[in-house]
Design a protein around this motif. Structure first.
Motif, PDB file in Angstrom:
ATOM      1  N   ARG A 142       0.822  -1.211   0.000  1.00  0.00           N
ATOM      2  CA  ARG A 142       0.000   0.000   0.000  1.00  0.00           C
ATOM      3  C   ARG A 142       0.859   1.266   0.000  1.00  0.00           C
ATOM      4  NH1 ARG A 142      -2.408   0.387   5.247  1.00  0.00           N
ATOM      5  NH2 ARG A 142      -0.567   1.620   5.671  1.00  0.00           N
TER       6      ARG A 142
ATOM      7  N   LYS B  71      -8.776 -13.646   0.997  1.00  0.00           N
ATOM      8  CA  LYS B  71      -8.553 -12.490   0.124  1.00  0.00           C
ATOM      9  C   LYS B  71      -8.220 -11.201   0.869  1.00  0.00           C
ATOM     10  CE  LYS B  71     -12.039 -12.216  -2.613  1.00  0.00           C
ATOM     11  NZ  LYS B  71     -12.968 -11.977  -3.717  1.00  0.00           N
ATOM     12  N   ASP B  72      -8.858 -10.954   1.981  1.00  0.00           N
ATOM     13  CA  ASP B  72      -8.648  -9.694   2.698  1.00  0.00           C
ATOM     14  C   ASP B  72      -7.225  -9.534   3.208  1.00  0.00           C
ATOM     15  OD1 ASP B  72     -11.258  -9.026   2.233  1.00  0.00           O
ATOM     16  OD2 ASP B  72     -11.966  -9.619   4.226  1.00  0.00           O
TER      17      ASP B  72
ATOM     18  N   PRO C 179      -2.649  -8.853  -0.496  1.00  0.00           N
ATOM     19  CA  PRO C 179      -2.724  -7.622  -1.274  1.00  0.00           C
ATOM     20  C   PRO C 179      -2.882  -7.817  -2.785  1.00  0.00           C
ATOM     21  CG  PRO C 179      -0.557  -7.837  -0.222  1.00  0.00           C
ATOM     22  CD  PRO C 179      -1.413  -8.940   0.293  1.00  0.00           C
TER      23      PRO C 179
ATOM     24  N   LYS D 271      -6.805  -9.036  -3.158  1.00  0.00           N
ATOM     25  CA  LYS D 271      -7.817  -8.391  -2.308  1.00  0.00           C
ATOM     26  C   LYS D 271      -8.960  -7.764  -3.115  1.00  0.00           C
ATOM     27  CE  LYS D 271      -7.724  -5.299   1.570  1.00  0.00           C
ATOM     28  NZ  LYS D 271      -6.845  -4.690   2.530  1.00  0.00           N
ATOM     29  N   HIS D 272      -8.618  -7.172  -4.243  1.00  0.00           N
ATOM     30  CA  HIS D 272      -9.578  -6.419  -5.062  1.00  0.00           C
ATOM     31  C   HIS D 272     -10.409  -7.293  -6.006  1.00  0.00           C
ATOM     32  CE1 HIS D 272      -6.090  -7.050  -7.614  1.00  0.00           C
ATOM     33  NE2 HIS D 272      -6.870  -6.806  -8.659  1.00  0.00           N
ATOM     34  N   LEU D 273     -10.108  -8.577  -6.097  1.00  0.00           N
ATOM     35  CA  LEU D 273     -10.757  -9.442  -7.075  1.00  0.00           C
ATOM     36  C   LEU D 273     -12.082 -10.003  -6.569  1.00  0.00           C
ATOM     37  CD1 LEU D 273      -7.646 -11.539  -8.216  1.00  0.00           C
ATOM     38  CD2 LEU D 273      -8.674  -9.587  -9.399  1.00  0.00           C
ATOM     39  N   SER D 274     -13.029 -10.115  -7.494  1.00  0.00           N
ATOM     40  CA  SER D 274     -14.280 -10.804  -7.159  1.00  0.00           C
ATOM     41  C   SER D 274     -13.984 -12.306  -7.156  1.00  0.00           C
ATOM     42  CB  SER D 274     -15.354 -10.493  -8.208  1.00  0.00           C
ATOM     43  OG  SER D 274     -15.039 -11.132  -9.436  1.00  0.00           O
TER      44      SER D 274
ATOM     45  N   GLU E 268     -13.304 -13.517 -10.640  1.00  0.00           N
ATOM     46  CA  GLU E 268     -12.013 -13.105 -11.192  1.00  0.00           C
ATOM     47  C   GLU E 268     -10.835 -13.859 -10.571  1.00  0.00           C
ATOM     48  OE1 GLU E 268     -12.788  -8.375 -12.125  1.00  0.00           O
ATOM     49  OE2 GLU E 268     -12.548  -9.022 -10.030  1.00  0.00           O
TER      50      GLU E 268
END
Length: 171
Positions: free
Chosen positions: A48, A116-117, A120, A123-126, A129
């Protein structure tokens, strides 16, 4: 002897590494933990705050450090560690044995979907995906992973069974 475990995130490198080190009565080092300690930040914080390029640069530096410093250890690497720069050459040069913990796309999708959380890169993937992301990454990384001395298929096996298989491969 220095044993290095490589494989995609979620393949069980850290869990297997701990049991393996215990069974071999040697030390265990987790590359992600080592980086977090040196950087005084978690891996997600490093990604980040400084980005993946910064992370990969320090990862290479710490890889050299940990491989040069450890004797009589099991070292678990991050999923991408062998795939950047000359890291895999360095691993092959400094480790006595390298094991690739190979998990199927389905197994990895199931495992990583729950984590997922804390990851990194995903994390943003459904959920839809995630499988495609894993499939693509495994294709790209396969060249590096297959340079390991041995491949251990981990699907449907317990941590103890995988560690036992590795111990058999050392002797």
């Amino acid at each position: 002897m220095v044993i290095v475990l490589i494989g995609y995130m979620g393949s069980g490198k850290s869990a297997v590494g701990k049991v393996l080190a215990e069974n071999l009565s040697c030390t265990f080092a987790d590359m992600d933990d080592y980086i977090e300690e040196k950087e005084q930040k978690t891996i997600p914080e490093i990604f980040r705050d400084k980005g993946e390029i910064y992370f990969r640069k320090v990862e290479s530096r710490y890889l050299q450090e940990i491989l040069s410093g450890e004797k009589g250890a099991v070292i678990s690497l991050g999923g991408g560690t062998p795939c950047y720069g000359d890291n895999m050459d360095r691993i092959k040069e400094l480790a006595d044995k390298v094991f690739y913990l190979k998990a199927s796309v389905g197994e990895l999708t199931a495992r990583l979907g729950k984590e997922k959380d804390h990851r990194p890169l995903i994390k943003h993937l459904s959920d839809d995906e995630l499988e495609e992301f894993i499939r693509k990454h495994l294709f790209e990384r396969n060249f590096y992973y297959l340079r390991a001395d041995s491949t251990v298929n981990v699907d449907g096996k317990t941590i103890e069974d995988i560690a036992g298989e590795i111990i058999s491969g050392i002797k």
